[in-house]
Design a protein around this motif. Structure first.
Motif, mmCIF file in Angstrom:
data_model
loop_
_atom_site.group_PDB
_atom_site.id
_atom_site.type_symbol
_atom_site.label_atom_id
_atom_site.label_comp_id
_atom_site.label_asym_id
_atom_site.label_seq_id
_atom_site.Cartn_x
_atom_site.Cartn_y
_atom_site.Cartn_z
ATOM 1 N N PRO A 157 11.115 -3.941 53.073
ATOM 2 C CA PRO A 157 11.947 -3.414 51.998
ATOM 3 C C PRO A 157 13.308 -4.107 51.952
ATOM 4 N N PRO A 203 8.626 0.748 47.318
ATOM 5 C CA PRO A 203 8.556 -0.710 47.412
ATOM 6 C C PRO A 203 8.866 -1.394 46.076
ATOM 7 N N PHE A 204 9.517 -2.534 46.159
ATOM 8 C CA PHE A 204 9.778 -3.379 44.987
ATOM 9 C C PHE A 204 10.388 -2.620 43.810
ATOM 10 N N ASN A 235 4.300 -3.206 52.466
ATOM 11 C CA ASN A 235 5.006 -4.253 53.208
ATOM 12 C C ASN A 235 4.494 -4.322 54.643
HETATM 13 N N1 URA Z 1 10.890 -7.526 49.153
HETATM 14 C C1 URA Z 1 9.774 -7.200 49.857
HETATM 15 O O1 URA Z 1 9.204 -8.011 50.574
HETATM 16 N N2 URA Z 1 9.320 -5.943 49.737
HETATM 17 C C2 URA Z 1 9.900 -5.007 48.977
HETATM 18 O O2 URA Z 1 9.416 -3.878 48.922
HETATM 19 C C3 URA Z 1 11.051 -5.395 48.259
HETATM 20 C C4 URA Z 1 11.534 -6.646 48.366
#
Ligand code: URA
Length: 182
Positions: A46, A56-57, A83
């Protein structure tokens, strides 16, 4: 064998103290999406935004990811996204091998719950952990290998695309290949 549910697993990660990242995190970030999906995306760790939202993301990388997904007619609800490491590494550094190791049981368990047909590694860290330690993402992204009944592949990490937009069209091609494989 009785499996833990997603909620039980999330509860474990919320309270996890298996590595020092628990001391600096705001929230652990479990994977999200459909547990009925055949498609599992695995990213690295994260970021700052995700550490605040617990999802996530959700930052700028997430916008790139969503554009790539919608290019193959899919939404977050159609896939499962997680992740390697569930807690934000301070300063956005790469997660250390021992942090990755400590977090692997959660990823293995998510994979068991999901039983995906295709696993897509988002970026080098995930590809080197899941596919091969000496994996070269710039050379090998978009290629598939079949292992333990699952197709494995990698695409550029969305944050690498944010740094170099020419990678976007390559990632689009790779996403289409994933769609085909499904
Ligand atoms: N980058 C990642 O690898 N995972 C995420 O959840 C957010 C950014």
């Amino acid at each position: 064998m009785e499996l833990y549910t997603y909620d039980e697993l999330k509860n474990f990660t919320d309270h996890c103290r298996r590595c020092p990242l628990c001391q600096s995190r705001n929230r652990a970030v479990m994977g999200r999406g459909s547990l009925r999906s055949a498609l599992l995306f695995i990213a690295e760790a994260p970021g700052r935004t995700e550490d605040e939202t617990g999802l996530p993301f959700t930052g700028r990388s997430g916008e790139v990811f969503d554009r790539l997904l919608s290019g193959i007619g899919m939404k977050r609800e159609d896939i499962y996204l997680t992740n390697i490491v569930k807690c934000h590494p301070p300063g956005n550094r790469d997660p250390l091998p021992q942090e990755q190791e400590a977090c692997m049981p959660y990823l293995k368990y998510e994979t068991l719950l999901l039983r995906p047909k295709v696993i897509v590694c988002l970026g080098r860290i995930a590809a080197q952990r899941i596919i091969r330690p000496d994996y070269r993402i710039s050379r090998e992204h978009g290629t598939f290998i079949f292992r333990k009944n699952v197709w494995l592949t990698s695409v550029y990490h969305p944050s690498a695309i944010l740094r170099d937009n020419t990678k976007f069209s390559e990632a689009q091609k790779d996403f289409h290949a994933v769609r085909e494989k499904l």
